[in-house]
Design a protein around this motif. Sequence first.
Motif, PDB file in Angstrom:
ATOM      1  N   SER A  95       0.829  -1.209   0.000  1.00 24.72           N
ATOM      2  CA  SER A  95       0.000   0.000   0.000  1.00 24.72           C
ATOM      3  C   SER A  95       0.863   1.259   0.000  1.00 24.72           C
ATOM      4  N   LEU A  96       1.898   1.283   0.845  1.00 23.72           N
ATOM      5  CA  LEU A  96       2.770   2.457   0.897  1.00 23.72           C
ATOM      6  C   LEU A  96       3.472   2.684  -0.437  1.00 23.72           C
ATOM      7  N   ALA A  97       4.021   1.618  -1.007  1.00 25.95           N
ATOM      8  CA  ALA A  97       4.736   1.753  -2.280  1.00 25.95           C
ATOM      9  C   ALA A  97       3.796   2.175  -3.397  1.00 25.95           C
ATOM     10  N   ALA A  98       2.576   1.629  -3.390  1.00 28.45           N
ATOM     11  CA  ALA A  98       1.614   1.984  -4.430  1.00 28.45           C
ATOM     12  C   ALA A  98       1.191   3.447  -4.327  1.00 28.45           C
ATOM     13  N   LYS A  99       0.955   3.915  -3.091  1.00 26.39           N
ATOM     14  CA  LYS A  99       0.576   5.310  -2.903  1.00 26.39           C
ATOM     15  C   LYS A  99       1.713   6.245  -3.312  1.00 26.39           C
ATOM     16  N   SER A 158       4.026   5.587  -5.506  1.00 27.02           N
ATOM     17  CA  SER A 158       4.142   5.536  -6.969  1.00 27.02           C
ATOM     18  C   SER A 158       3.112   6.431  -7.638  1.00 27.02           C
ATOM     19  N   ARG A 159       1.883   6.404  -7.151  1.00 24.93           N
ATOM     20  CA  ARG A 159       0.836   7.228  -7.763  1.00 24.93           C
ATOM     21  C   ARG A 159       1.042   8.709  -7.461  1.00 24.93           C
ATOM     22  N   ALA A 160       1.525   9.005  -6.237  1.00 24.69           N
ATOM     23  CA  ALA A 160       1.725  10.411  -5.871  1.00 24.69           C
ATOM     24  C   ALA A 160       2.823  11.058  -6.687  1.00 24.69           C
ATOM     25  N   ASP A 213      -0.390  12.304 -13.466  1.00 25.30           N
ATOM     26  CA  ASP A 213      -1.216  11.744 -14.542  1.00 25.30           C
ATOM     27  C   ASP A 213      -1.523  10.259 -14.327  1.00 25.30           C
ATOM     28  N   ASP A 214      -1.078   9.721 -13.204  1.00 28.47           N
ATOM     29  CA  ASP A 214      -1.305   8.301 -12.921  1.00 28.47           C
ATOM     30  C   ASP A 214      -2.778   8.082 -12.589  1.00 28.47           C
ATOM     31  N   ALA A 215      -3.497   7.378 -13.463  1.00 30.30           N
ATOM     32  CA  ALA A 215      -4.936   7.163 -13.281  1.00 30.30           C
ATOM     33  C   ALA A 215      -5.247   5.789 -12.680  1.00 30.30           C
ATOM     34  N   ARG A 216      -4.233   5.063 -12.243  1.00 33.10           N
ATOM     35  CA  ARG A 216      -4.475   3.729 -11.687  1.00 33.10           C
ATOM     36  C   ARG A 216      -5.202   3.806 -10.341  1.00 33.10           C
ATOM     37  N   ARG A 217      -6.084   2.837 -10.121  1.00 23.65           N
ATOM     38  CA  ARG A 217      -6.645   2.673  -8.793  1.00 23.65           C
ATOM     39  C   ARG A 217      -5.573   2.121  -7.871  1.00 23.65           C
ATOM     40  N   LEU A 218      -5.781   2.276  -6.562  1.00 26.23           N
ATOM     41  CA  LEU A 218      -4.797   1.783  -5.606  1.00 26.23           C
ATOM     42  C   LEU A 218      -4.592   0.278  -5.765  1.00 26.23           C
ATOM     43  N   SER A 219      -5.672  -0.462  -5.993  1.00 29.77           N
ATOM     44  CA  SER A 219      -5.556  -1.912  -6.153  1.00 29.77           C
ATOM     45  C   SER A 219      -4.694  -2.263  -7.360  1.00 29.77           C
ATOM     46  N   ALA A 254      -2.309  -0.326  -8.666  1.00 33.40           N
ATOM     47  CA  ALA A 254      -0.934   0.049  -8.352  1.00 33.40           C
ATOM     48  C   ALA A 254      -0.284  -0.970  -7.426  1.00 33.40           C
ATOM     49  N   ARG A 255      -1.044  -1.513  -6.476  1.00 33.84           N
ATOM     50  CA  ARG A 255      -0.507  -2.548  -5.586  1.00 33.84           C
ATOM     51  C   ARG A 255      -0.108  -3.795  -6.377  1.00 33.84           C
ATOM     52  N   ALA A 256      -0.942  -4.166  -7.322  1.00 32.83           N
ATOM     53  CA  ALA A 256      -0.624  -5.326  -8.153  1.00 32.83           C
ATOM     54  C   ALA A 256       0.640  -5.077  -8.972  1.00 32.83           C
ATOM     55  N   ASP A 257       0.786  -3.867  -9.492  1.00 27.91           N
ATOM     56  CA  ASP A 257       1.982  -3.536 -10.272  1.00 27.91           C
ATOM     57  C   ASP A 257       3.240  -3.575  -9.410  1.00 27.91           C
ATOM     58  N   VAL A 258       3.143  -3.050  -8.178  1.00 28.64           N
ATOM     59  CA  VAL A 258       4.298  -3.064  -7.271  1.00 28.64           C
ATOM     60  C   VAL A 258       4.717  -4.499  -6.977  1.00 28.64           C
ATOM     61  N   LEU A 259       3.741  -5.348  -6.673  1.00 34.11           N
ATOM     62  CA  LEU A 259       4.050  -6.749  -6.371  1.00 34.11           C
ATOM     63  C   LEU A 259       4.739  -7.428  -7.548  1.00 34.11           C
ATOM     64  N   THR A 260       4.187  -7.251  -8.731  1.00 32.47           N
ATOM     65  CA  THR A 260       4.753  -7.893  -9.917  1.00 32.47           C
ATOM     66  C   THR A 260       6.159  -7.378 -10.206  1.00 32.47           C
ATOM     67  N   ASP A 261       6.329  -6.070 -10.172  1.00 34.67           N
ATOM     68  CA  ASP A 261       7.635  -5.487 -10.486  1.00 34.67           C
ATOM     69  C   ASP A 261       8.698  -5.920  -9.486  1.00 34.67           C
ATOM     70  N   ARG A 262       8.335  -6.016  -8.228  1.00 32.16           N
ATOM     71  CA  ARG A 262       9.335  -6.389  -7.231  1.00 32.16           C
ATOM     72  C   ARG A 262       9.700  -7.868  -7.318  1.00 32.16           C
TER      73      ARG A 262
END
Length: 423
Positions: free
Chosen positions: A196-200, A202-204, A208-214, A216-224
């Motif tokens: 959640s912290l990493a996703a927030k 990333s969006r902040a 122009d980041d239009a991703r929902r928090l959910s 962004a969380r999925a993207d953080v998990l996959t990328d890491r």
Amino acid sequence: MTSTDSLLGLATDASRALWRAEAAQAAAVLAFVDGRRSDAVAAGRSAASAEDARQVAILEVTVELEVASGFVAHLVAATRTLTTDLPTAWAAHSAGELDRAKARAIASARWRLHEVASVELLDESVVPYATTHTLSQLKGWLRRFVTRVEADDAARRRREATAQRHVTITAMDDGMSLLQAFIPTHDALLIERELSLAAKTSRAGDPDDARRLSQARADVLTDRLLARTTDTPGRGRFHVGITVPLATLLGLDDEPAVTGDGQHAVDPTLVRELATTPGTLFSRLLTDEAGGILDVTELGRFPTAPLRRALELVDGVCDIPTCDKPAEACDLDHQRPFDPDRPDRGPTTATNLHPRCRSHHGLKTRGALPVDHDEDGTTRWHLPTRTVPGRTAFTRTWTRRAEPVVVLAEHYPAAGAFEYVAA
């Protein structure tokens, strides 16, 4: 009461009838499985042979009801626990007051208890709560109950549960999959917070980041997990085994590719894009339009790596009906037993080798689960009540044919360049 109000009563009555039917089905399945074992004992068979009869009976139920063998095994165990140790809960299920999911949750809680008094207290107190709360609420109540009545065993249960940690990936629709991890709760909470912290963050950092928090969380998990960073070259490489028609790869046809376990259909556009993307490595079996496989005969008992890999890609899973054990975790069983003095009688060939999980391989070897096959390798399993064809990922997707194809390995002399070498 209005006519609309009466519909709710109809829904309630239908639900209770369904739950009574679930209990009746569970009781019948338990009686059938136990009956098969009792018949074996009455016939003077050994304890091991009687256990084989029980396992075959579970397989019979999975085939007849078209459900997973794990579901049937759990249903049998839960029903036995309810009827033996939790008579009040079983009576509520039989009367249509509890559905199957709640009844199984109660049985699972009983398995975590060791004291007779704790089991009796569970049976006395659970039904009033279970009949007035949701399944999720009931599971929370059961967790609290077990911890409260046998608090001294909490550490032991946690150690035992930690030993069962695992990760599973389940194929879903539209090119997506579900990733699940069974891990200690304290680690899961830390991961939840970190995602959640990493996703927030990333969006902040991008207005122009239009991703929902959910998302962004999925993207953080996959990328890491895949280490998709510029300072770790070679990490996060996409590696998958698929069967793909040569015409699709060449852009002459749009027949989809299929992953080795038969769970994922890969659209032809994605296959061709990945084939030209630097860093993508395919372990690929090319098929002709007939979907055949090259039948290579080898002299030893154990197949070489190329033949094993080809069979894993083609069959995908254990070839017993309803079993989804991945082929790479199975034994490669000689349908006709290997004879070192007469290798022609049980040859190490693609048509004579079948991936079978250790459990079903053992049942077949011990004669508890007879099987035969055609010349092209199609198998037929003979249950006590019926005969069913072998069902693998490959035969679900294609029609197995005798026409050969070429098994190829790939080498990458340069990004985007391919050199095909016959295996």
